[in-house]
Design a protein around this motif. Sequence first.
Motif, PDB file in Angstrom:
ATOM      1  N   LEU A   1      27.099  36.990  33.232  1.00 28.98           N
ATOM      2  CA  LEU A   1      26.915  38.773  32.174  1.00 28.98           C
ATOM      3  C   LEU A   1      27.670  40.339  33.412  1.00 28.98           C
ATOM      4  O   LEU A   1      28.549  40.271  32.948  1.00 28.98           O
ATOM      5  CB  LEU A   1      25.652  38.554  31.914  1.00 28.98           C
ATOM      6  N   THR A   2      26.886  39.419  34.376  1.00 25.44           N
ATOM      7  CA  THR A   2      28.245  40.929  35.311  1.00 25.44           C
ATOM      8  C   THR A   2      29.036  40.926  35.169  1.00 25.44           C
ATOM      9  O   THR A   2      29.726  41.904  34.785  1.00 25.44           O
ATOM     10  CB  THR A   2      27.473  40.683  36.243  1.00 25.44           C
ATOM     11  N   THR A   3      29.804  39.607  35.403  1.00 27.96           N
ATOM     12  CA  THR A   3      31.252  39.643  35.577  1.00 27.96           C
ATOM     13  C   THR A   3      31.979  39.887  34.358  1.00 27.96           C
ATOM     14  O   THR A   3      33.292  40.588  34.322  1.00 27.96           O
ATOM     15  CB  THR A   3      31.950  38.222  36.325  1.00 27.96           C
ATOM     16  N   ALA A   4      31.093  39.483  33.517  1.00 22.69           N
ATOM     17  CA  ALA A   4      31.951  39.726  32.316  1.00 22.69           C
ATOM     18  C   ALA A   4      32.188  41.205  31.822  1.00 22.69           C
ATOM     19  O   ALA A   4      33.379  41.921  31.344  1.00 22.69           O
ATOM     20  CB  ALA A   4      31.657  38.793  31.022  1.00 22.69           C
ATOM     21  N   ALA A   5      31.016  41.511  32.385  1.00 23.61           N
ATOM     22  CA  ALA A   5      30.977  43.603  31.782  1.00 23.61           C
ATOM     23  C   ALA A   5      31.903  44.233  32.618  1.00 23.61           C
ATOM     24  O   ALA A   5      32.708  45.139  31.977  1.00 23.61           O
ATOM     25  CB  ALA A   5      29.107  43.912  31.687  1.00 23.61           C
ATOM     26  N   ALA A   6      31.815  43.620  33.809  1.00 22.12           N
ATOM     27  CA  ALA A   6      33.158  44.570  34.970  1.00 22.12           C
ATOM     28  C   ALA A   6      33.937  44.198  34.665  1.00 22.12           C
ATOM     29  O   ALA A   6      35.506  44.991  34.897  1.00 22.12           O
ATOM     30  CB  ALA A   6      32.871  44.319  36.280  1.00 22.12           C
ATOM     31  N   GLY A   7      34.635  42.513  34.074  1.00 24.76           N
ATOM     32  CA  GLY A   7      35.344  41.978  34.167  1.00 24.76           C
ATOM     33  C   GLY A   7      36.637  42.982  32.925  1.00 24.76           C
ATOM     34  O   GLY A   7      37.615  42.512  33.435  1.00 24.76           O
TER      35      GLY A   7
ATOM     36  N   ALA B   1      40.584  43.839  33.291  1.00 24.28           N
ATOM     37  CA  ALA B   1      41.560  43.212  33.358  1.00 24.28           C
ATOM     38  C   ALA B   1      42.115  43.995  32.039  1.00 24.28           C
ATOM     39  O   ALA B   1      43.248  44.178  31.961  1.00 24.28           O
ATOM     40  CB  ALA B   1      41.189  41.901  32.620  1.00 24.28           C
ATOM     41  N   ALA B   2      41.675  44.894  31.331  1.00 22.63           N
ATOM     42  CA  ALA B   2      42.176  46.232  30.033  1.00 22.63           C
ATOM     43  C   ALA B   2      42.440  47.004  31.583  1.00 22.63           C
ATOM     44  O   ALA B   2      43.872  47.348  30.461  1.00 22.63           O
ATOM     45  CB  ALA B   2      41.557  46.465  29.291  1.00 22.63           C
ATOM     46  N   TRP B   3      42.064  47.126  32.381  1.00 20.59           N
ATOM     47  CA  TRP B   3      42.910  48.562  33.460  1.00 20.59           C
ATOM     48  C   TRP B   3      44.887  48.033  33.747  1.00 20.59           C
ATOM     49  O   TRP B   3      45.393  48.722  33.787  1.00 20.59           O
ATOM     50  CB  TRP B   3      41.898  49.083  34.570  1.00 20.59           C
ATOM     51  N   ALA B   4      44.430  46.484  34.023  1.00 18.43           N
ATOM     52  CA  ALA B   4      45.861  45.966  34.031  1.00 18.43           C
ATOM     53  C   ALA B   4      46.802  46.305  33.254  1.00 18.43           C
ATOM     54  O   ALA B   4      48.417  46.874  33.446  1.00 18.43           O
ATOM     55  CB  ALA B   4      46.131  44.503  34.148  1.00 18.43           C
ATOM     56  N   VAL B   5      46.088  46.242  31.690  1.00 14.10           N
ATOM     57  CA  VAL B   5      47.392  46.478  30.648  1.00 14.10           C
ATOM     58  C   VAL B   5      47.914  47.704  30.311  1.00 14.10           C
ATOM     59  O   VAL B   5      49.097  48.065  30.003  1.00 14.10           O
ATOM     60  CB  VAL B   5      46.509  45.754  29.383  1.00 14.10           C
ATOM     61  N   HIS B   6      47.007  48.830  30.003  1.00 19.42           N
ATOM     62  CA  HIS B   6      46.737  50.236  29.048  1.00 19.42           C
ATOM     63  C   HIS B   6      45.266  50.568  30.146  1.00 19.42           C
ATOM     64  O   HIS B   6      44.501  49.843  29.843  1.00 19.42           O
ATOM     65  CB  HIS B   6      47.066  49.821  28.801  1.00 19.42           C
ATOM     66  N   PRO B   7      45.453  51.873  31.169  1.00 20.53           N
ATOM     67  CA  PRO B   7      44.625  52.341  31.252  1.00 20.53           C
ATOM     68  C   PRO B   7      43.142  52.817  30.077  1.00 20.53           C
ATOM     69  O   PRO B   7      42.060  53.407  29.913  1.00 20.53           O
ATOM     70  CB  PRO B   7      44.681  54.153  32.204  1.00 20.53           C
ATOM     71  N   ALA B   8      44.048  53.424  29.372  1.00 17.98           N
ATOM     72  CA  ALA B   8      43.099  54.055  28.251  1.00 17.98           C
ATOM     73  C   ALA B   8      42.654  52.364  27.770  1.00 17.98           C
ATOM     74  O   ALA B   8      41.752  53.161  26.852  1.00 17.98           O
ATOM     75  CB  ALA B   8      43.893  54.877  26.959  1.00 17.98           C
ATOM     76  N   LEU B   9      43.224  51.854  27.735  1.00 22.91           N
ATOM     77  CA  LEU B   9      41.983  50.803  27.295  1.00 22.91           C
ATOM     78  C   LEU B   9      41.417  50.580  27.163  1.00 22.91           C
ATOM     79  O   LEU B   9      39.479  49.571  26.679  1.00 22.91           O
ATOM     80  CB  LEU B   9      43.268  49.557  26.621  1.00 22.91           C
ATOM     81  N   SER B  10      40.797  50.133  29.131  1.00 20.35           N
ATOM     82  CA  SER B  10      40.313  50.093  29.687  1.00 20.35           C
ATOM     83  C   SER B  10      39.020  50.601  29.245  1.00 20.35           C
ATOM     84  O   SER B  10      37.461  50.650  29.311  1.00 20.35           O
ATOM     85  CB  SER B  10      40.250  49.622  31.469  1.00 20.35           C
ATOM     86  N   ALA B  11      39.586  52.082  29.341  1.00 19.54           N
ATOM     87  CA  ALA B  11      38.496  53.188  28.984  1.00 19.54           C
ATOM     88  C   ALA B  11      37.889  53.345  27.618  1.00 19.54           C
ATOM     89  O   ALA B  11      36.662  53.527  27.831  1.00 19.54           O
ATOM     90  CB  ALA B  11      38.854  54.374  29.118  1.00 19.54           C
ATOM     91  N   ILE B  12      37.739  52.656  26.597  1.00 20.12           N
ATOM     92  CA  ILE B  12      38.096  52.031  25.337  1.00 20.12           C
ATOM     93  C   ILE B  12      37.054  51.130  25.501  1.00 20.12           C
ATOM     94  O   ILE B  12      35.680  51.604  25.426  1.00 20.12           O
ATOM     95  CB  ILE B  12      38.805  52.169  23.719  1.00 20.12           C
ATOM     96  N   ILE B  13      37.459  50.439  26.184  1.00 21.30           N
ATOM     97  CA  ILE B  13      36.898  48.866  26.250  1.00 21.30           C
ATOM     98  C   ILE B  13      34.888  49.222  27.011  1.00 21.30           C
ATOM     99  O   ILE B  13      34.198  49.176  26.815  1.00 21.30           O
ATOM    100  CB  ILE B  13      36.975  47.601  26.506  1.00 21.30           C
ATOM    101  N   GLY B  14      35.325  49.532  27.959  1.00 22.70           N
ATOM    102  CA  GLY B  14      34.122  50.335  28.927  1.00 22.70           C
ATOM    103  C   GLY B  14      32.774  51.529  27.881  1.00 22.70           C
ATOM    104  O   GLY B  14      31.662  51.086  28.181  1.00 22.70           O
TER     105      GLY B  14
END
Length: 81
Positions: free
Chosen positions: A14-20, A24-37
Amino acid sequence: MSRSRSRYGRLAALTTAAAGAPAAAWAVHPALSAIIGGLLIAVGLMIIATALFGSDRLSERAFRLLRWIADQPEPSKHRPR
């Protein structure tokens, strides 16, 4: 395999999925990572707020979900009077 190992393995997954997901989205686009987080944080806060401030039925379900995530057993059905 003991029950405690299974619990720690599930917690690690669960921790790996929550952080992963944001990583992984950060590699695609930083804004997408912020939205998912932000969505992960919002869902967690919503579950906790429902458990604490919801109606009796919703509160019971939220606490049951939290116990399920933590792999804790259900409490006994017997309620003291």
